[in-house]
Enzyme design. Structure first.
Site, PDB file in Angstrom:
ATOM      1  N   ARG A 234       0.861  -1.183   0.000  1.00 45.74           N
ATOM      2  CA  ARG A 234       0.000   0.000   0.000  1.00 45.74           C
ATOM      3  C   ARG A 234       0.898   1.234   0.000  1.00 45.74           C
ATOM      4  O   ARG A 234       1.919   1.276   0.698  1.00 45.74           O
ATOM      5  CB  ARG A 234      -0.917   0.039   1.232  1.00 45.74           C
ATOM      6  N   GLU A 263      -2.600   7.504  -4.900  1.00 40.64           N
ATOM      7  CA  GLU A 263      -2.982   6.828  -6.150  1.00 40.64           C
ATOM      8  C   GLU A 263      -4.460   6.941  -6.482  1.00 40.64           C
ATOM      9  O   GLU A 263      -4.851   6.780  -7.636  1.00 40.64           O
ATOM     10  CB  GLU A 263      -2.580   5.348  -6.114  1.00 40.64           C
ATOM     11  N   HIS A 295      -0.788  -0.255  -9.821  1.00 37.78           N
ATOM     12  CA  HIS A 295      -1.508  -1.211  -8.964  1.00 37.78           C
ATOM     13  C   HIS A 295      -1.968  -2.432  -9.779  1.00 37.78           C
ATOM     14  O   HIS A 295      -3.157  -2.756  -9.821  1.00 37.78           O
ATOM     15  CB  HIS A 295      -2.704  -0.537  -8.284  1.00 37.78           C
TER      16      HIS A 295
HETATM   17  P1  NAD Z   1      -1.329 -11.226   5.047  1.00 38.63           P
HETATM   18  O1  NAD Z   1      -2.320 -10.772   6.058  1.00 38.63           O
HETATM   19  O2  NAD Z   1      -1.297 -12.674   4.648  1.00 38.63           O
HETATM   20  O3  NAD Z   1       0.149 -10.852   5.551  1.00 38.63           O
HETATM   21  C1  NAD Z   1       0.495  -9.632   6.116  1.00 38.63           C
HETATM   22  C2  NAD Z   1       1.690  -9.869   7.027  1.00 38.63           C
HETATM   23  O4  NAD Z   1       2.101  -8.598   7.519  1.00 38.63           O
HETATM   24  C3  NAD Z   1       1.364 -10.757   8.231  1.00 38.63           C
HETATM   25  O5  NAD Z   1       2.337 -11.779   8.361  1.00 38.63           O
HETATM   26  C4  NAD Z   1       1.404  -9.796   9.405  1.00 38.63           C
HETATM   27  O6  NAD Z   1       1.828 -10.392  10.624  1.00 38.63           O
HETATM   28  C5  NAD Z   1       2.415  -8.775   8.897  1.00 38.63           C
HETATM   29  N1  NAD Z   1       2.359  -7.517   9.602  1.00 38.63           N
HETATM   30  C6  NAD Z   1       1.280  -6.895  10.149  1.00 38.63           C
HETATM   31  N2  NAD Z   1       1.651  -5.757  10.751  1.00 38.63           N
HETATM   32  C7  NAD Z   1       2.990  -5.665  10.600  1.00 38.63           C
HETATM   33  C8  NAD Z   1       3.954  -4.717  11.021  1.00 38.63           C
HETATM   34  N3  NAD Z   1       3.612  -3.652  11.753  1.00 38.63           N
HETATM   35  N4  NAD Z   1       5.249  -4.922  10.672  1.00 38.63           N
HETATM   36  C9  NAD Z   1       5.602  -6.032   9.948  1.00 38.63           C
HETATM   37  N5  NAD Z   1       4.741  -6.958   9.546  1.00 38.63           N
HETATM   38  C10 NAD Z   1       3.446  -6.777   9.864  1.00 38.63           C
HETATM   39  O7  NAD Z   1      -1.526 -10.298   3.778  1.00 38.63           O
HETATM   40  P2  NAD Z   1      -1.116 -10.596   2.263  1.00 38.63           P
HETATM   41  O8  NAD Z   1      -2.210 -11.330   1.578  1.00 38.63           O
HETATM   42  O9  NAD Z   1       0.256 -11.142   2.237  1.00 38.63           O
HETATM   43  O10 NAD Z   1      -1.126  -9.104   1.663  1.00 38.63           O
HETATM   44  C11 NAD Z   1      -0.201  -8.123   2.102  1.00 38.63           C
HETATM   45  C12 NAD Z   1      -0.615  -6.774   1.572  1.00 38.63           C
HETATM   46  O11 NAD Z   1      -0.449  -6.763   0.144  1.00 38.63           O
HETATM   47  C13 NAD Z   1      -2.110  -6.418   1.765  1.00 38.63           C
HETATM   48  O12 NAD Z   1      -2.311  -5.821   3.033  1.00 38.63           O
HETATM   49  C14 NAD Z   1      -2.376  -5.458   0.639  1.00 38.63           C
HETATM   50  O13 NAD Z   1      -2.186  -4.152   1.130  1.00 38.63           O
HETATM   51  C15 NAD Z   1      -1.292  -5.763  -0.393  1.00 38.63           C
HETATM   52  N6  NAD Z   1      -1.844  -6.238  -1.683  1.00 38.63           N
HETATM   53  C16 NAD Z   1      -1.464  -5.601  -2.820  1.00 38.63           C
HETATM   54  C17 NAD Z   1      -1.947  -6.042  -4.050  1.00 38.63           C
HETATM   55  C18 NAD Z   1      -1.541  -5.407  -5.364  1.00 38.63           C
HETATM   56  O14 NAD Z   1      -2.231  -5.595  -6.389  1.00 38.63           O
HETATM   57  N7  NAD Z   1      -0.443  -4.665  -5.418  1.00 38.63           N
HETATM   58  C19 NAD Z   1      -2.841  -7.123  -4.095  1.00 38.63           C
HETATM   59  C20 NAD Z   1      -3.177  -7.763  -2.897  1.00 38.63           C
HETATM   60  C21 NAD Z   1      -2.682  -7.310  -1.687  1.00 38.63           C
END
Ligand code: NAD
Length: 330
Positions: A234, A263, A295
């Site tokens: 994000r 964005e 994105h």
């Molecule tokens: P997820 O919930 O499986 O994993 C997120 C991880 O971040 C978890 O392991 C959690 O413990 C960790 N986390 C939480 N707070 C934290 C902190 N303060 N410091 C370090 N780590 C922390 O999520 P995911 O499915 O892996 O997705 C991750 C992110 O990717 C989503 O939140 C979303 O914003 C982004 N995303 C982007 C796209 C894209 O098209 N670019 C698509 C899907 C998701």
């Protein structure tokens, strides 16, 4: 059940029509984003289906509630754009698609790394103009480099696995450790250790109060000079003004971003004939060592299919009064 679909693009409609054709749901596809100004389009609908840049703040939720909307179905994983306290107060349920294809985003992060490193985007244009020179196109081997992963959930884990395959040393920072990754050789370290030891850093943690601007001037001061920073999570994890300073003073050697703090006014739109008013994005794209994609990390056939299928399942669970597998709570 009537569902108002916001921020619709042709590909959304294609995949949702394909997988909802046998259901009894009626979708109305609105191109506009959902926000307080457009929320009155929901009169007569039971649910809304929304995406990353719809702005579902308290004011929007009040209007949805007045219009008797009972369900917000996010067709994405992140839910930072919804005021969950307000949905709870108004008894509106929120569901999301927690995992539609972690590989799609992880592989896009790798695409950004390889493109920035080996400059294939520049050579593509050079060769088309008859320029076969290698001047200024030097890259570096990924093998043996230290890659820092911030957030090793579903996407971070898929990304770490790919980088292990390249022969990189992978270090990670997360509030929860993955035993599977540790078994594969990933080392969990403090955030500061990761900042000062990684050659490449990739962000995969969610945006929340504790991660907002986690990459600001003070974090950039701790980085190895010339580091590559990749953000497919994000935009607001990175403070844009500060990253521009870090690029200008060469602390950051490469920046690859699929997400951008501001964005919502730009991405998913064709603004090629407009005068773009956002000076920060214009400054960013002017750097030779910055790559911005709009994105598109999620944008694979597999992910779009999974998004449609899971969203329809989420709606069905709500419609049939079943427990909501993918409910988002405060
Ligand atoms: P997820 O919930 O499986 O994993 C997120 C991880 O971040 C978890 O392991 C959690 O413990 C960790 N986390 C939480 N707070 C934290 C902190 N303060 N410091 C370090 N780590 C922390 O999520 P995911 O499915 O892996 O997705 C991750 C992110 O990717 C989503 O939140 C979303 O914003 C982004 N995303 C982007 C796209 C894209 O098209 N670019 C698509 C899907 C998701």
């Amino acid at each position: 059940m009537k569902i108002a679909f916001f921020s619709t693009k042709s590909y959304d409609k294609f995949y949702f029509e394909k997988y909802s054709s046998t259901s009894n749901y009626t979708f109305s596809y609105f191109e506009t984003a959902l926000n307080a100004d457009t929320a009155n389009l929901t009169i007569g609908y039971d649910a809304v289906c929304v995406f990353v840049n719809d702005k579902i703040d308290e004011k929007t939720i009040e209007i949805l509630s007045k219009n008797e909307v009972k369900l917000i179905a996010l067709r994405c994983a992140g839910f930072n754009n919804i005021d969950l306290k307000a949905t709870q107060a108004h008894g509106i349920k929120v569901v999301r698609v927690p995992a539609y294809s972690p590989q799609s985003v992880a592989e896009h992060a790798v695409a950004l790394i390889l493109t920035l490193n080996r400059k294939t985007h520049k050579v593509y244009n050079r060769v088309r103009e008859g320029n076969f020179s290698l001047e200024n196109m030097t890259g570096f081997n990924l093998f043996g480099k230290t890659v820092g992963v911030v957030g090793t959930g579903k996407i971070g884990e898929a990304f770490a696995n790919i980088m292990l395959g390249f022969g990189c040393k992978v270090i990670a920072f997360d509030i929860q450790k993955s035993e599977e990754l540790i078994a594969k050789g990933v080392e969990y370290q403090s955030f500061d250790y990761l900042l000062s030891n990684a050659d490449i850093i990739s962000l995969h943690c969610p945006l929340n109060e504790s991660t907002y601007h986690i990459f600001d001037e003070s974090a950039f001061a701790k980085l190895k000079t010339g580091v590559m920073l990749i953000n497919t999570s994000r935009g607001a994890l990175i403070k844009t003004e500060d990253v521009i300073k870090a690029l200008k003073n060469r602390k950051i050697g490469y920046l690859g971003i699929d997400v951008y703090e501001q964005e919502d006014k730009l991405f998913f739109k064709d603004l090629s004939e407009s005068i773009i008013q956002d000076d920060l994005i214009q400054r960013l794209v002017s750097f030779p060592n910055v790559l911005v994609t709009p994105h598109q990390g999620f944008f694979t056939e597999e992910a779009l299919t999974q998004i449609a299928v899971t969203t329809l399942k989420n709606i069905t669970e709500f419609h049939e009064n079943l427990s909501l597998t993918n409910e988002v709570r405060v």
